[in-house]
Design a protein around this motif. Structure first.
Motif, PDB file in Angstrom:
ATOM      1  N   ASN A  61       0.809  -1.221   0.000  1.00  0.00           N
ATOM      2  CA  ASN A  61       0.000   0.000   0.000  1.00  0.00           C
ATOM      3  C   ASN A  61       0.841   1.270   0.000  1.00  0.00           C
ATOM      4  N   ARG A  62       2.050   1.182   0.529  1.00  0.00           N
ATOM      5  CA  ARG A  62       2.947   2.347   0.521  1.00  0.00           C
ATOM      6  C   ARG A  62       3.251   2.769  -0.917  1.00  0.00           C
ATOM      7  N   ALA A  63       3.351   1.801  -1.810  1.00  0.00           N
ATOM      8  CA  ALA A  63       3.620   2.099  -3.215  1.00  0.00           C
ATOM      9  C   ALA A  63       2.479   2.921  -3.809  1.00  0.00           C
ATOM     10  N   PHE A  64       1.246   2.585  -3.433  1.00  0.00           N
ATOM     11  CA  PHE A  64       0.098   3.350  -3.931  1.00  0.00           C
ATOM     12  C   PHE A  64       0.134   4.787  -3.416  1.00  0.00           C
ATOM     13  N   GLU A  65       0.488   4.958  -2.152  1.00  0.00           N
ATOM     14  CA  GLU A  65       0.554   6.301  -1.573  1.00  0.00           C
ATOM     15  C   GLU A  65       1.534   7.183  -2.343  1.00  0.00           C
ATOM     16  N   ILE A  66       2.667   6.611  -2.729  1.00  0.00           N
ATOM     17  CA  ILE A  66       3.668   7.375  -3.474  1.00  0.00           C
ATOM     18  C   ILE A  66       3.138   7.739  -4.853  1.00  0.00           C
ATOM     19  N   LEU A  67       2.513   6.780  -5.526  1.00  0.00           N
ATOM     20  CA  LEU A  67       1.947   7.039  -6.853  1.00  0.00           C
ATOM     21  C   LEU A  67       0.868   8.119  -6.784  1.00  0.00           C
ATOM     22  N   TYR A  68       0.014   8.019  -5.794  1.00  0.00           N
ATOM     23  CA  TYR A  68      -1.071   8.990  -5.648  1.00  0.00           C
ATOM     24  C   TYR A  68      -0.512  10.388  -5.403  1.00  0.00           C
ATOM     25  N   THR A  69       0.491  10.487  -4.554  1.00  0.00           N
ATOM     26  CA  THR A  69       1.106  11.784  -4.261  1.00  0.00           C
ATOM     27  C   THR A  69       1.760  12.376  -5.504  1.00  0.00           C
ATOM     28  N   ARG A  70       2.392  11.538  -6.295  1.00  0.00           N
ATOM     29  CA  ARG A  70       3.080  12.018  -7.494  1.00  0.00           C
ATOM     30  C   ARG A  70       2.119  12.561  -8.543  1.00  0.00           C
ATOM     31  N   HIS A  71       0.968  11.929  -8.698  1.00  0.00           N
ATOM     32  CA  HIS A  71       0.140  12.205  -9.876  1.00  0.00           C
ATOM     33  C   HIS A  71      -1.213  12.844  -9.586  1.00  0.00           C
ATOM     34  N   ARG A  72      -1.579  13.003  -8.326  1.00  0.00           N
ATOM     35  CA  ARG A  72      -2.923  13.502  -8.046  1.00  0.00           C
ATOM     36  C   ARG A  72      -3.129  14.929  -8.562  1.00  0.00           C
ATOM     37  N   GLY A  73      -2.104  15.791  -8.399  1.00  0.00           N
ATOM     38  CA  GLY A  73      -2.253  17.183  -8.814  1.00  0.00           C
ATOM     39  C   GLY A  73      -2.442  17.336 -10.309  1.00  0.00           C
ATOM     40  N   GLY A  74      -1.537  16.747 -11.078  1.00  0.00           N
ATOM     41  CA  GLY A  74      -1.616  16.863 -12.527  1.00  0.00           C
ATOM     42  C   GLY A  74      -2.859  16.220 -13.096  1.00  0.00           C
ATOM     43  N   LEU A  75      -3.243  15.074 -12.546  1.00  0.00           N
ATOM     44  CA  LEU A  75      -4.416  14.366 -13.044  1.00  0.00           C
ATOM     45  C   LEU A  75      -5.696  15.153 -12.766  1.00  0.00           C
ATOM     46  N   TYR A  76      -5.782  15.727 -11.581  1.00  0.00           N
ATOM     47  CA  TYR A  76      -6.983  16.508 -11.255  1.00  0.00           C
ATOM     48  C   TYR A  76      -7.076  17.760 -12.127  1.00  0.00           C
ATOM     49  N   ARG A  77      -5.948  18.449 -12.323  1.00  0.00           N
ATOM     50  CA  ARG A  77      -5.971  19.654 -13.166  1.00  0.00           C
ATOM     51  C   ARG A  77      -6.386  19.307 -14.593  1.00  0.00           C
ATOM     52  N   TYR A  78      -5.898  18.190 -15.081  1.00  0.00           N
ATOM     53  CA  TYR A  78      -6.262  17.751 -16.432  1.00  0.00           C
ATOM     54  C   TYR A  78      -7.772  17.560 -16.542  1.00  0.00           C
ATOM     55  N   LEU A  79      -8.364  16.868 -15.584  1.00  0.00           N
ATOM     56  CA  LEU A  79      -9.806  16.614 -15.617  1.00  0.00           C
ATOM     57  C   LEU A  79     -10.605  17.895 -15.411  1.00  0.00           C
ATOM     58  N   ALA A  80     -10.158  18.731 -14.475  1.00  0.00           N
ATOM     59  CA  ALA A  80     -10.891  19.958 -14.167  1.00  0.00           C
ATOM     60  C   ALA A  80     -10.910  20.908 -15.355  1.00  0.00           C
ATOM     61  N   ARG A  81      -9.794  21.008 -16.053  1.00  0.00           N
ATOM     62  CA  ARG A  81      -9.726  21.943 -17.175  1.00  0.00           C
ATOM     63  C   ARG A  81     -10.372  21.378 -18.426  1.00  0.00           C
ATOM     64  N   GLN A  82     -10.534  20.059 -18.461  1.00  0.00           N
ATOM     65  CA  GLN A  82     -11.232  19.471 -19.596  1.00  0.00           C
ATOM     66  C   GLN A  82     -12.744  19.621 -19.460  1.00  0.00           C
ATOM     67  N   CYS A  83     -13.283  19.258 -18.308  1.00  0.00           N
ATOM     68  CA  CYS A  83     -14.744  19.321 -18.160  1.00  0.00           C
ATOM     69  C   CYS A  83     -15.214  20.655 -17.600  1.00  0.00           C
ATOM     70  N   ARG A  84     -14.285  21.460 -17.057  1.00  0.00           N
ATOM     71  CA  ARG A  84     -14.580  22.813 -16.565  1.00  0.00           C
ATOM     72  C   ARG A  84     -15.719  22.836 -15.544  1.00  0.00           C
ATOM     73  N   ASN A  85     -15.726  21.819 -14.720  1.00  0.00           N
ATOM     74  CA  ASN A  85     -16.710  21.726 -13.644  1.00  0.00           C
ATOM     75  C   ASN A  85     -16.038  20.975 -12.498  1.00  0.00           C
ATOM     76  N   ASN A  86     -15.775  21.680 -11.405  1.00  0.00           N
ATOM     77  CA  ASN A  86     -15.005  21.081 -10.315  1.00  0.00           C
ATOM     78  C   ASN A  86     -15.685  19.865  -9.702  1.00  0.00           C
ATOM     79  N   ALA A  87     -17.004  19.915  -9.591  1.00  0.00           N
ATOM     80  CA  ALA A  87     -17.724  18.789  -8.995  1.00  0.00           C
ATOM     81  C   ALA A  87     -17.599  17.543  -9.867  1.00  0.00           C
ATOM     82  N   ILE A  88     -17.764  17.730 -11.172  1.00  0.00           N
ATOM     83  CA  ILE A  88     -17.639  16.602 -12.096  1.00  0.00           C
ATOM     84  C   ILE A  88     -16.196  16.112 -12.135  1.00  0.00           C
ATOM     85  N   ALA A  89     -15.259  17.059 -12.136  1.00  0.00           N
ATOM     86  CA  ALA A  89     -13.841  16.688 -12.151  1.00  0.00           C
ATOM     87  C   ALA A  89     -13.486  15.854 -10.928  1.00  0.00           C
ATOM     88  N   GLU A  90     -14.004  16.235  -9.773  1.00  0.00           N
ATOM     89  CA  GLU A  90     -13.741  15.485  -8.544  1.00  0.00           C
ATOM     90  C   GLU A  90     -14.305  14.068  -8.643  1.00  0.00           C
TER      91      GLU A  90
END
Length: 239
Positions: A61-90
């Motif tokens: 599970n520690r491996a997942f924590e590292i992966l999540y920390t590395r990619h959560r920011g970029g992945l969320y920004r990608y989704l948020a700017r694509q659908c332009r709706n924070n609730a849907i992006a979340e």
């Protein structure tokens, strides 16, 4: 027979417990254990994404924590700017990670982890578009892209490199939102996530030339919009 002269009294000094030595040994053992644990954590942090995902698939599970920390920011920004709706992006963001968790045991290294996870995000976006009354945006059709020969080659220079001030970056973000969906996606994957054209093509399910065309067309549109805005600003005498 008198045994008193033949029996020897044990030397009690040989049986004195050296607590100081025991304490030293225990302390050294604890130190080495802690050092090993720290080195293990440090080594985990330095592992490439693909190895971490394999470790997570095996139950780490520690491996997942590292992966999540590395990619959560970029992945969320990608989704948020694509659908332009924070609730849907979340919601889509959570769906991507939950899908990764559910399918972890079937994971194999067929591509870079970034390609793997952004491909899932792209598919979630497409599913979201299909559920809407308007359907998948027309800009995801390959015919949307103009011929490469009609676009000035500007791959070595991006709008982000041209703009140096925060207020201009804010205007750039507004312009990015006006791009057709497929072109905006290609631009964000390149500029936000730092992905190569081959990865963008793999994620979005098109060939490299189409991905390149979308990216260059997006850059061309953004530069034209910025140039037009600058000319209007100069005409108003604001510069």
């Amino acid at each position: 027979m008198n045994y008193s002269n033949t029996l020897q009294t044990p030397d009690s000094s040989k049986y004195v417990i050296d607590f100081s030595q025991i304490y030293t040994n225990i302390s050294n053992a604890c130190f080495h254990f802690a050092s090993s644990f720290i080195n293990l954590s440090r080594n985990m942090d330095e592992l490439p994404d693909e190895e971490l995902m394999l470790k997570y698939a095996a139950g780490n599970n520690r491996a997942f924590e590292i992966l999540y920390t590395r990619h959560r920011g970029g992945l969320y920004r990608y989704l948020a700017r694509q659908c332009r709706n924070n609730a849907i992006a979340e919601e889509l963001f959570q769906d991507v990670w939950m899908n990764l968790v559910r399918t972890r045991e079937r994971y194999t290294v067929k591509a870079k982890f970034t390609t793997f996870v952004y491909r899932m995000a792209h598919n979630k976006l497409i599913d979201h578009y299909r559920k809407q009354s308007k359907g998948v945006p027309a800009s995801f059709d390959d015919e949307d892209c103009p011929d490469l020969d009609t676009i000035e080659d500007q791959a070595s220079e991006t709008p982000v490199e041209i703009l140096e001030k925060e207020e201009k970056l804010a205007r750039l973000k507004k312009m990015v939102n006006l791009l057709p969906d497929a072109q905006r996606e290609a631009f964000l994957l390149r500029e936000e996530s730092g992905l190569k054209l081959e990865d963008i093509a793999d994620i979005t399910g098109v060939n490299v030339e189409t991905a390149k065309s979308r990216l260059r067309y997006a850059v061309s549109k953004l530069k034209s919009a910025l140039l037009s805005e600058n000319l209007q600003t100069e005409a108003r005498g604001e510069v």
